[in-house]
Structure formats: structure tokens, C-alpha cells
Design a protein around this motif. Structure first.
Motif, short mmCIF file in Angstrom:
data_model
loop_
_atom_site.label_atom_id
_atom_site.label_comp_id
_atom_site.label_asym_id
_atom_site.label_seq_id
_atom_site.Cartn_x
_atom_site.Cartn_y
_atom_site.Cartn_z
N LYS A 60 -1.80 0.32 3.64
CA LYS A 60 -1.27 1.08 4.77
C LYS A 60 -0.42 2.26 4.31
N GLY A 61 -0.17 2.34 3.00
CA GLY A 61 0.63 3.43 2.48
C GLY A 61 2.09 3.35 2.91
N ILE A 62 2.59 2.13 3.07
CA ILE A 62 3.96 1.91 3.54
C ILE A 62 4.84 1.55 2.35
N SER A 63 5.96 2.24 2.23
CA SER A 63 6.92 1.91 1.18
C SER A 63 7.71 0.67 1.60
N LEU A 101 2.30 -4.99 9.24
CA LEU A 101 1.14 -4.74 8.39
C LEU A 101 -0.15 -5.17 9.07
N GLY A 102 -0.02 -5.67 10.31
CA GLY A 102 -1.19 -6.13 11.04
C GLY A 102 -1.71 -7.46 10.55
N LYS A 103 -0.83 -8.26 9.95
CA LYS A 103 -1.23 -9.56 9.38
C LYS A 103 -0.38 -10.68 9.97
N THR A 104 -0.86 -11.89 9.83
CA THR A 104 -0.11 -13.08 10.20
C THR A 104 -0.54 -14.22 9.29
N ALA A 130 -1.66 -5.40 1.45
CA ALA A 130 -1.65 -4.87 2.82
C ALA A 130 -0.66 -3.70 2.93
N ARG A 131 0.50 -3.84 2.32
CA ARG A 131 1.51 -2.77 2.38
C ARG A 131 0.98 -1.51 1.69
N GLN A 132 0.38 -1.67 0.53
CA GLN A 132 -0.14 -0.52 -0.22
C GLN A 132 -1.33 0.12 0.50
N MET A 169 10.87 -10.59 -2.71
CA MET A 169 9.67 -11.34 -2.31
C MET A 169 8.48 -10.91 -3.15
N GLU A 170 8.30 -9.60 -3.26
CA GLU A 170 7.14 -9.06 -3.98
C GLU A 170 7.18 -9.38 -5.47
N ARG A 171 8.37 -9.52 -6.02
CA ARG A 171 8.49 -9.87 -7.45
C ARG A 171 8.45 -11.37 -7.67
#
Length: 96
Positions: free
Chosen positions: A43-46, A83-86, A39-41, A64-66
Motif C-alpha cells: 500500500k506504500g504506507i510508512s 491495510l484492508g486486512k483482518t 500489506a503495508r509495503q 511488532m515488525e521486528r
């Protein structure tokens, strides 16, 4: 002849070392973090921008991501919201 140094596949070893519940929990964490990264990628969000949007520090997001940390639910929700998620509670076996 089995050339695996451990004597079997990862799935076989995993079943010997962990309970089905531990395996399921691990798979769920991997899927959740995978969706967060995706979702982050998309949206192109770092990670740094996500820090600004969520209030969760970038090093925490990176851990968290690792998969280095096991974040609290409120932290996950803070990161997912921009990210528009829940999260949702759904049946594990919807066919039952």
C-alpha cells in the motif's frame, strides 16, 4: 564432516530446544508479521502513516515488525484494518 559450530542444522537444534507447539506458534507469528509488513509495503504506507491510520504508535508498529514484542490481538486488528486486512480462524490442517 559437519562444519556447523552447533553440531547440526537450525531445524535439528530447534527441535531439541522447543516443543512442536512452540515451533508452530513461532512460525505463525512470523507468517502474520510477514503478511502485515507485506500489506503495508504494497500500500506504500510508512509506519508513521500507519500510526495515523490505526492509532497504534509507530514505535509499537516497529517493534511488532521486528518481532521484538508480542502484541495483543486488538493491537494487531487495529494495525491490519487500515491495510484492508483482518484475522480469520481457519483449520490448521484443512485436508483433515
Amino acid at each position: 564432516m559437519n562444519n556447523n559450530a552447533l553440531g547440526g542444522t537450525w531445524d535439528e537444534l530447534q527441535k531439541e530446544l522447543f516443543t512442536p507447539e512452540e515451533i508452530a506458534a513461532s512460525n505463525l507469528r512470523v507468517a502474520l508479521i510477514g503478511e502485515l509488513i507485506k500489506a503495508r509495503q504494497e500500500k506504500g504506507i510508512s509506519q508513521k502513516k500507519l500510526e495515523e491510520l490505526s492509532g497504534v504508535k509507530q514505535p509499537i508498529i516497529a517493534r511488532m515488525e521486528r518481532g521484538i514484542t508480542s502484541p495483543q490481538i486488538d493491537t494487531i486488528l487495529k494495525v491490519l484494518a487500515p491495510l484492508g486486512k483482518t484475522l480469520a480462524v481457519v483449520p490448521l490442517n484443512p485436508s483433515k
